[in-house]
Design an enzyme around this catalytic site. Structure first.
Site, PDB file in Angstrom:
ATOM      1  N   THR A  19       0.788  -1.208   0.119  1.00 52.33           N
ATOM      2  CA  THR A  19       0.115  -0.060  -0.069  1.00 52.33           C
ATOM      3  C   THR A  19       0.833   1.134   0.151  1.00 52.33           C
ATOM      4  OG1 THR A  19      -1.524  -1.398   1.551  1.00 52.33           O
ATOM      5  CG2 THR A  19      -2.052   1.084   0.971  1.00 52.33           C
ATOM      6  N   ARG A  21       7.806  -1.894   4.042  1.00 54.48           N
ATOM      7  CA  ARG A  21       8.001  -1.989   5.467  1.00 54.48           C
ATOM      8  C   ARG A  21       8.214  -3.534   5.783  1.00 54.48           C
ATOM      9  NH1 ARG A  21       2.599   1.281   7.066  1.00 54.48           N
ATOM     10  NH2 ARG A  21       3.236   2.906   5.516  1.00 54.48           N
ATOM     11  N   SER A  63       5.237   4.390   9.164  1.00 54.16           N
ATOM     12  CA  SER A  63       4.062   5.153   9.427  1.00 54.16           C
ATOM     13  C   SER A  63       3.544   4.725  10.986  1.00 54.16           C
ATOM     14  CB  SER A  63       2.816   4.861   8.487  1.00 54.16           C
ATOM     15  OG  SER A  63       1.757   5.481   8.810  1.00 54.16           O
ATOM     16  N   HIS A  64       2.302   3.982  10.964  1.00 56.97           N
ATOM     17  CA  HIS A  64       1.741   4.017  12.304  1.00 56.97           C
ATOM     18  C   HIS A  64       2.219   2.710  13.144  1.00 56.97           C
ATOM     19  CE1 HIS A  64      -0.159   2.121   9.012  1.00 56.97           C
ATOM     20  NE2 HIS A  64      -0.651   1.150   9.750  1.00 56.97           N
ATOM     21  N   LYS A 118      10.039   4.831   1.485  1.00 55.91           N
ATOM     22  CA  LYS A 118       9.257   4.937   0.562  1.00 55.91           C
ATOM     23  C   LYS A 118       9.846   6.018  -0.445  1.00 55.91           C
ATOM     24  CE  LYS A 118       5.918   7.488   3.544  1.00 55.91           C
ATOM     25  NZ  LYS A 118       4.596   7.611   3.986  1.00 55.91           N
ATOM     26  N   ASP A 173      -0.134  10.103  13.515  1.00 60.27           N
ATOM     27  CA  ASP A 173       0.588   8.888  13.654  1.00 60.27           C
ATOM     28  C   ASP A 173       1.992   9.261  13.597  1.00 60.27           C
ATOM     29  OD1 ASP A 173       0.498   9.511  10.891  1.00 60.27           O
ATOM     30  OD2 ASP A 173       0.437   7.433  10.427  1.00 60.27           O
ATOM     31  N   ASP A 198       4.299   8.964  11.191  1.00 56.75           N
ATOM     32  CA  ASP A 198       4.809   9.884  10.269  1.00 56.75           C
ATOM     33  C   ASP A 198       3.834  11.185  10.024  1.00 56.75           C
ATOM     34  OD1 ASP A 198       2.943   8.411   8.852  1.00 56.75           O
ATOM     35  OD2 ASP A 198       4.065   8.539   7.069  1.00 56.75           O
ATOM     36  N   ASP A 218       1.160  11.702   9.004  1.00 53.68           N
ATOM     37  CA  ASP A 218       0.156  12.041   7.859  1.00 53.68           C
ATOM     38  C   ASP A 218      -1.296  11.644   8.134  1.00 53.68           C
ATOM     39  OD1 ASP A 218       0.666   9.315   7.843  1.00 53.68           O
ATOM     40  OD2 ASP A 218       1.113   9.016   5.845  1.00 53.68           O
ATOM     41  N   ARG A 219      -1.544  10.983   9.336  1.00 53.89           N
ATOM     42  CA  ARG A 219      -2.975  10.456   9.636  1.00 53.89           C
ATOM     43  C   ARG A 219      -3.333  11.484  10.663  1.00 53.89           C
ATOM     44  NH1 ARG A 219      -3.932   4.342   9.904  1.00 53.89           N
ATOM     45  NH2 ARG A 219      -2.778   3.617   8.047  1.00 53.89           N
ATOM     46  N   THR A 267      -7.515   1.585  -2.209  1.00 54.84           N
ATOM     47  CA  THR A 267      -6.996   1.938  -0.804  1.00 54.84           C
ATOM     48  C   THR A 267      -5.272   2.409  -0.914  1.00 54.84           C
ATOM     49  OG1 THR A 267      -8.384   0.546   0.539  1.00 54.84           O
ATOM     50  CG2 THR A 267      -6.120   1.108   1.374  1.00 54.84           C
ATOM     51  N   GLU A 292      -9.404   8.775   3.533  1.00 53.80           N
ATOM     52  CA  GLU A 292      -9.507   7.503   3.566  1.00 53.80           C
ATOM     53  C   GLU A 292     -10.101   7.285   4.962  1.00 53.80           C
ATOM     54  OE1 GLU A 292      -6.308   4.619   1.562  1.00 53.80           O
ATOM     55  OE2 GLU A 292      -5.213   6.341   2.464  1.00 53.80           O
ATOM     56  N   GLU A 293     -10.737   6.022   4.969  1.00 53.59           N
ATOM     57  CA  GLU A 293     -11.360   5.515   6.567  1.00 53.59           C
ATOM     58  C   GLU A 293     -10.248   5.484   7.547  1.00 53.59           C
ATOM     59  OE1 GLU A 293     -10.521   2.574   7.406  1.00 53.59           O
ATOM     60  OE2 GLU A 293      -9.433   2.480   5.585  1.00 53.59           O
ATOM     61  N   SER A 294      -9.064   5.074   6.940  1.00 48.38           N
ATOM     62  CA  SER A 294      -7.978   4.882   7.962  1.00 48.38           C
ATOM     63  C   SER A 294      -7.269   6.119   8.590  1.00 48.38           C
ATOM     64  CB  SER A 294      -6.795   3.944   7.080  1.00 48.38           C
ATOM     65  OG  SER A 294      -6.503   4.802   5.872  1.00 48.38           O
ATOM     66  N   LYS A 342      -1.566  12.496   2.577  1.00 51.93           N
ATOM     67  CA  LYS A 342      -2.522  12.871   3.580  1.00 51.93           C
ATOM     68  C   LYS A 342      -1.634  13.800   4.661  1.00 51.93           C
ATOM     69  CE  LYS A 342      -2.612   8.335   5.638  1.00 51.93           C
ATOM     70  NZ  LYS A 342      -2.060   7.506   4.516  1.00 51.93           N
ATOM     71  N   ARG A 350      -9.105  -6.903   6.808  1.00 53.10           N
ATOM     72  CA  ARG A 350      -9.756  -5.817   7.220  1.00 53.10           C
ATOM     73  C   ARG A 350     -11.275  -5.897   6.669  1.00 53.10           C
ATOM     74  NH1 ARG A 350      -5.507  -2.782   9.105  1.00 53.10           N
ATOM     75  NH2 ARG A 350      -3.671  -2.359   7.771  1.00 53.10           N
TER      76      ARG A 350
HETATM   77  C1  VG1 Z   1      -3.379   1.191   5.612  1.00 53.94           C
HETATM   78  C2  VG1 Z   1      -4.652   2.007   5.201  1.00 53.94           C
HETATM   79  C3  VG1 Z   1      -4.749   2.682   4.033  1.00 53.94           C
HETATM   80  C4  VG1 Z   1      -3.383   3.698   4.175  1.00 53.94           C
HETATM   81  C5  VG1 Z   1      -2.122   3.113   4.318  1.00 53.94           C
HETATM   82  C6  VG1 Z   1      -0.805   3.825   4.497  1.00 53.94           C
HETATM   83  O1  VG1 Z   1      -3.168   0.471   4.533  1.00 53.94           O
HETATM   84  O2  VG1 Z   1      -5.735   0.982   5.252  1.00 53.94           O
HETATM   85  O3  VG1 Z   1      -5.789   3.347   4.073  1.00 53.94           O
HETATM   86  O4  VG1 Z   1      -3.255   4.375   2.768  1.00 53.94           O
HETATM   87  O5  VG1 Z   1      -2.227   2.114   5.414  1.00 53.94           O
HETATM   88  O6  VG1 Z   1      -1.215   4.707   5.602  1.00 53.94           O
HETATM   89  P1  VG1 Z   1      -3.454  -1.211   4.537  1.00 53.94           P
HETATM   90  O7  VG1 Z   1      -3.036  -1.920   3.111  1.00 53.94           O
HETATM   91  O8  VG1 Z   1      -2.823  -1.696   5.522  1.00 53.94           O
HETATM   92  O9  VG1 Z   1      -4.958  -1.476   4.745  1.00 53.94           O
HETATM   93  V1  VG1 Z   1       0.210   5.428   6.750  1.00 53.94           V
HETATM   94  O10 VG1 Z   1      -0.249   6.461   7.744  1.00 53.94           O
HETATM   95  O11 VG1 Z   1       1.217   4.441   5.932  1.00 53.94           O
HETATM   96  O12 VG1 Z   1       1.052   6.227   5.573  1.00 53.94           O
HETATM   97 CO    CO Z   2       1.097   7.565   8.397  1.00 49.01          CO
END
Ligand code: VG1
Ligand code: CO
Length: 546
Positions: A18, A22, A116-117, A129, A280, A282, A284-285, A347, A366-368, A379, A499
């Site tokens: 995505t 990682r 990220s998170h 990335k 989060d 990084d 972005d969330r 996604t 996004e819902e996330s 984001k 998910r």
């Molecule tokens: C998750 C989320 C997706 C988001 C991605 C990166 O991906 O569902 O909406 O874009 O993380 O977010 P996945 O494939 O695990 O569902 V983050 O804050 O990495 O940059």
């Molecule tokens: Co992030």
């Protein structure tokens, strides 16, 4: 001097995922592993030619291994002949800030070191990335090419120069390449300042409005401190857990009700502030909370779209909006009433890039817990918080009132996501395969007492470049447009994560306060009946519900 190293660890990354690569820190610590990825990236970008005259942006979320990786990449960029690298002080740059720096400085791209998170520390995760010259995540064809290149590489080049002192702003030189250690906040702050009514937000805080911003010991802290406390006059202590730590304080830097427990407790407590927010790893969330009120990310996007013209940066109106497929249809309803297009993408933020570049959309989400706009190509957590503050300031409405306004106008999209973490990969794949095998017969059938209208595996054709992305999630949709969506995560590092996304539209105002899990119970039963989640995963309940 530039040296050539002849052994590389074959790369077994899950690209294209995505968002970037990682893996566990221990995987990245293997000799030549990171180098293999970076060399592959440079080869794909530049072929055999040196990257002369090009500028690379470099930084990360400050997690464990960040500094080591920054020094390695600097030496590889120098060996590759880059003209210049702009690196965030201390090796720090949030994901949206990297995007802002790439765009404002006309860089050819940037490398972001982040998972990220995902948790950090020596036993946690690391990630890398690449973002292109538009400031956005690399498209699938590029990540695929990088992956293929990693499989055939047998050598890479790097400089044997000494490490650069990352903590001091200034300009350095390595093999003739300039390295500028930049203030990580300045470019991003300049972009944000141009979008929002900082005076109105200043008056809001001066009038006693109380915000609690939880940076989760991650990279959002320095940005939020500088802007919210520094420029906007919020009292000291508004931004908590603000200092980036290599292990995020041992916590999970994921702003959702499961992992931001402490923030939720403050917002639900007797002396709750007016608004809560978190970002989060990084940054972005974002998560937005009102006093004793949790805002679902899908609703957040709908509220921002509905009121966008009240904010200076969007006063001209929105060209269109977009959401990822599993995100609720709340924003679709707002878009329809505004008479603008709403796009549905797979996604991952990379799918918004072309629409943003082509000027077809202004806001997306996004819902996330991700929301953003055409100001950068990622984001942007702080952007979302400032947007909400600006709306509260100019409408005089509370966070809760703003959300309820959208529910009143369009009904409530009751929404939840259930995550099943750490499933053995074969078992998760078997679950999805079994679901896909049922697709031809699900539409028109009745399962768990629910009449299924149609079902498919989401495929997307990019309207700008025509590229097609298949198998982006199985959708099971009922007559009343309620739906369940199933997909496997592309960002995990341990086994697989399933998910399950659940959505039901509730137009009746008297029923909008029924707790989501209760209101969604029939869909939860349907999900189990079609996917046999318990049997496949061996789990009785989701690991996380948001
Ligand atoms: C998750 C989320 C997706 C988001 C991605 C990166 O991906 O569902 O909406 O874009 O993380 O977010 P996945 O494939 O695990 O569902 V983050 O804050 O990495 O940059
Ligand atoms: Co992030």
């Amino acid at each position: 001097m530039t040296i050539l190293i002849h052994a590389t660890t074959p790369f077994a990354g899950q690209l294209p995922g995505t968002s970037g690569l990682r893996k566990k820190v221990t995987v990245f610590q293997q000799p030549h592993y990171l180098e293999n990825f970076v060399q592959a990236l440079f080869d794909v970008l530049h072929g055999d030619a040196p990257a002369a005259g090009q500028t690379l942006v470099l930084g990360g979320d400050g997690r464990f291994h960040n500094r080591v990786a920054v020094q390695t990449i600097l030496k590889m960029a120098a060996a590759r002949g880059y003209g210049q690298v702009l690196v965030g002080q201390g090796g720090i740059l949030s994901t949206p800030a990297t995007s802002a720096v790439i765009r404002r400085r006309g860089a050819s791209g940037g490398i972001i070191l982040s998972a990220s998170h995902n948790p950090g520390g020596p036993d946690g995760d690391f990630g890398i990335k690449y973002n292109g010259t538009n400031g956005g995540p690399a498209p699938e064809k590029l990540t695929q090419a990088i992956y293929e290149r990693t499989q055939v590489l047998s050598r890479y080049r790097l400089s044997d120069a000494a490490d650069i002192p990352l903590d001091t702003l200034g300009t350095y030189s390595m093999e003739g390449m300039a390295i500028e250690v930049i203030d990580p906040v300045a470019d991003h702050a300049a972009v944000l300042r141009g979008l929002f009514d900082f005076d109105a937000i200043r008056r809001l805080f001066a009038g006693g409005f109380r915000l609690r911003y939880d940076a989760m010991w991650a990279v959002g802290g320095p940005y939020a401190k500088a802007i919210i406390e520094g420029e906007l006059g919020a009292p000291a202590g508004t931004v908590v857990n603000a200092e980036p730590k290599e292990d995020f304080g041992g916590l999970h830097p994921d702003p959702n009700p499961a992992y931001a427990e402490d923030l939720i407790a403050h917002l639900m407590g007797p002396d709750a502030p007016d608004m809560g927010a978190a970002s989060d790893g990084d940054a972005d969330r974002n998560m937005i909370l009102g006093r004793r009120f949790i805002v679902s990310p899908s609703d957040s996007l709908a509220v921002l779209a509905a009121h966008a013209t009240k904010v200076p940066g969007y006063a001209r109106g929105l060209a269109g909006v977009a959401r990822s497929m599993p995100t609720s249809t709340a924003v679709d309803r707002v878009a329809q009433s505004l008479g603008i297009a709403c796009h549905e993408t797979p996604t991952g933020w990379k799918f918004f890039g072309n629409l943003l570049d082509a000027g077809q959309i202004t806001l997306c989400g996004e819902e996330s817990y991700g929301t953003g706009s055409d100001h950068v190509r990622e984001k942007d957590g702080l952007w979302a918080v400032l947007f909400w503050l600006n709306l509260v300031a100019v409408t005089g409405q509370s966070v809760e009132q703003l959300v309820r306004g959208v529910w009143q106008a369009h009904g409530r999209c009751v929404y939840s996501r259930h995550d099943y973490d750490g499933i053995a990969t074969e078992r998760a794949n078997a679950l999805m395969a079994e679901l896909r095998a049922q697709l031809p017969s699900l539409g028109g059938s009745t399962v768990a007492g629910q009449q299924i209208a149609w079902s498919d595996d989401f495929a997307y054709t990019d309207p700008v470049d025509g590229s097609v992305s298949q198998k982006q999630g199985v959708r099971v949709v009922l007559e009343d447009s309620s739906r369940v969506v199933f997909r496997l995560s592309g960002t995990g590092t341990e086994g697989a994560t399933l998910r399950v996304y659940l959505e039901r539209h509730e137009p009746d105002a008297t029923r909008q306060d029924i707790p989501a899990q209760e209101a969604l119970a029939p869909l939860i039963a349907l999900a189990e009946a079609v996917a046999h989640i318990r049997q496949h995963t061996g789990m009785d309940a989701p690991s996380v519900m948001t």
